[in-house]
Design an enzyme around this catalytic site. Structure first.
Site, PDB file in Angstrom:
ATOM      1  N   ARG A 207     -59.944 -33.991 122.060  1.00 14.56           N
ATOM      2  CA  ARG A 207     -59.347 -33.608 123.331  1.00 14.56           C
ATOM      3  C   ARG A 207     -60.227 -34.133 124.453  1.00 14.56           C
ATOM      4  O   ARG A 207     -61.452 -34.151 124.342  1.00 14.56           O
ATOM      5  CB  ARG A 207     -59.211 -32.084 123.452  1.00 14.56           C
ATOM      6  CG  ARG A 207     -58.056 -31.506 122.645  1.00 14.56           C
ATOM      7  CD  ARG A 207     -56.720 -31.934 123.257  1.00 14.56           C
ATOM      8  NE  ARG A 207     -55.573 -31.448 122.508  1.00 14.56           N
ATOM      9  CZ  ARG A 207     -54.945 -32.147 121.580  1.00 14.56           C
ATOM     10  NH1 ARG A 207     -55.404 -33.349 121.231  1.00 14.56           N
ATOM     11  NH2 ARG A 207     -53.879 -31.671 120.979  1.00 14.56           N
TER      12      ARG A 207
ATOM     13  N   GLU B 205     -54.278 -36.887 131.901  1.00 12.80           N
ATOM     14  CA  GLU B 205     -53.484 -37.999 131.370  1.00 12.80           C
ATOM     15  C   GLU B 205     -52.126 -38.053 132.039  1.00 12.80           C
ATOM     16  O   GLU B 205     -51.545 -37.010 132.338  1.00 12.80           O
ATOM     17  CB  GLU B 205     -53.312 -37.840 129.852  1.00 12.80           C
ATOM     18  CG  GLU B 205     -54.634 -37.906 129.098  1.00 12.80           C
ATOM     19  CD  GLU B 205     -54.462 -37.763 127.586  1.00 12.80           C
ATOM     20  OE1 GLU B 205     -53.309 -37.721 127.109  1.00 12.80           O
ATOM     21  OE2 GLU B 205     -55.475 -37.706 126.876  1.00 12.80           O
TER      22      GLU B 205
ATOM     23  N   HIS C 156     -54.093 -42.510 124.486  1.00 12.55           N
ATOM     24  CA  HIS C 156     -53.755 -41.378 123.608  1.00 12.55           C
ATOM     25  C   HIS C 156     -52.747 -41.806 122.544  1.00 12.55           C
ATOM     26  O   HIS C 156     -51.656 -41.232 122.426  1.00 12.55           O
ATOM     27  CB  HIS C 156     -53.196 -40.202 124.433  1.00 12.55           C
ATOM     28  CG  HIS C 156     -53.333 -38.885 123.726  1.00 12.55           C
ATOM     29  ND1 HIS C 156     -53.468 -37.695 124.397  1.00 12.55           N
ATOM     30  CD2 HIS C 156     -53.366 -38.558 122.395  1.00 12.55           C
ATOM     31  CE1 HIS C 156     -53.566 -36.693 123.528  1.00 12.55           C
ATOM     32  NE2 HIS C 156     -53.512 -37.203 122.305  1.00 12.55           N
TER      33      HIS C 156
END
Length: 317
Positions: free
Chosen positions: A226, A255, A274
């Site tokens: 994370r 993000e 990601h």
């Protein structure tokens, strides 16, 4: 007596999940961030398909009944947990098992890319520049993988297959897993440090200036856990000052990463959007996993992947 058809509420994201197998077995309704709060009281089950949304955390504290079961199509649950959900009787499950090997492969690719200096090779190719260099051998090096869940274990296994001596660090020490008290010692010896831990109060900001200072100047850091595990300014400083040799981030505190973020310009930092667990067909796997869980739940059977809501992950691994 006829059993009522349960209502399944889906927090939508495109493309929608394939739930055709549930036709006639569930009343499927849809919501987004603006309609979730009003529809929650009428749902028996909530599928958090949009696992980037924080709508559940905002909507859950409202009045009225709440779903008996919440499933998130992600490994992490930090985006939906709030005190009211944690203290409720609602069962929370996650997508454990779908992302393990893809993320492990991605970490191995990053390790090899940094060891063989592939970013420089691609840059020089674009410049039509022939510059011979030496690269690193990964066999015989050491790695420290922080996070002993299925993803961390898959990463450790894949790195070991490359000949890397790998230490796994978890919340509690046990056979094959080191405890948090050994982390600094392991970081000081590691050539590769991989963050794959869930986001909890204990792990938030764990990779800070002190931890980067503990690492060797030749060490390289990878985060596929994370974004909030890392103090990003501290990592940027560690790379700029050459406290460590390189890093790769696939997750970020915010993000998508803004175009004006200074992280894009940090030397020896690989930025990816990601994507470490997202292989071709991953959404279909997530949908199929949920359907199997739903079928078990509807039949009165046990649910797999039940999250300890206080800890923020599936325990016992």
């Amino acid at each position: 007596m006829t059993t009522p058809t349960p209502t399944l509420l889906v927090l939508d994201a495109e493309p929608l999940p394939r739930l055709g197998r549930l036709t006639g077995r569930a009343r499927i309704e849809h919501a987004d961030g603006t309609t979730l709060a009003e529809r929650l009281p009428h749902a028996d089950v909530l599928l958090v398909w949009d696992f980037t949304s924080h709508a559940v955390r905002k909507a859950w504290p409202g009045g009225g009944p709440r779903p008996r079961w919440v499933h998130t199509a992600s490994a992490g649950v930090d985006h939906l947990m709030c005190p009211e959900l944690a203290e409720s009787d609602t069962v929370v499950t996650n997508a454990r098992g779908v992302f393990d090997q893809p993320i492990a492969e991605y970490v191995a690719a990053l390790v090899l890319a940094m060891a063989k200096d592939l970013p420089t090779t691609l840059r020089l190719q674009g410049e039509r520049t022939w510059r011979h260099r030496e690269s690193l051998r990964v066999a015989g090096t050491r790695a420290c993988v922080v996070g002993s869940g299925p993803i961390g274990r898959a990463i450790a296994g894949t790195l070991k297959a490359l000949g890397i001596t790998t230490a796994l660090v978890g919340r509690t020490p046990r056979t094959g897993v080191h405890g948090p008290g050994e982390l600094d010692r392991l970081l000081a010896r590691a050539d590769w440090v991989v963050a794959a831990a869930p986001l909890t109060d204990d792990t938030r900001g764990m990779f800070d200036a002190r931890r980067f200072g503990v690492m060797q100047p030749s060490a390289r850091f990878v985060n596929v856990g994370r974004g909030q595990l890392v103090v990003e300014d501290a990592l940027a400083e560690a790379l700029t000052r050459r406290w460590i040799a390189g890093a790769a981030l696939d997750v970020f505190s915010h993000e998508p990463l803004a175009p004006d973020s200074p992280l894009w310009r940090v030397p020896d930092l690989i930025v990816s959007p990601h994507m470490s667990g997202d292989t071709v067909g991953w959404r279909d796997e997530l949908g199929a996993q949920f359907v199997e869980l739903f079928e078990s739940w509807a039949a009165g059977g046990p649910l797999a992947n039940v999250v300890d809501k206080k800890r923020g992950y599936v325990p016992g691994h």
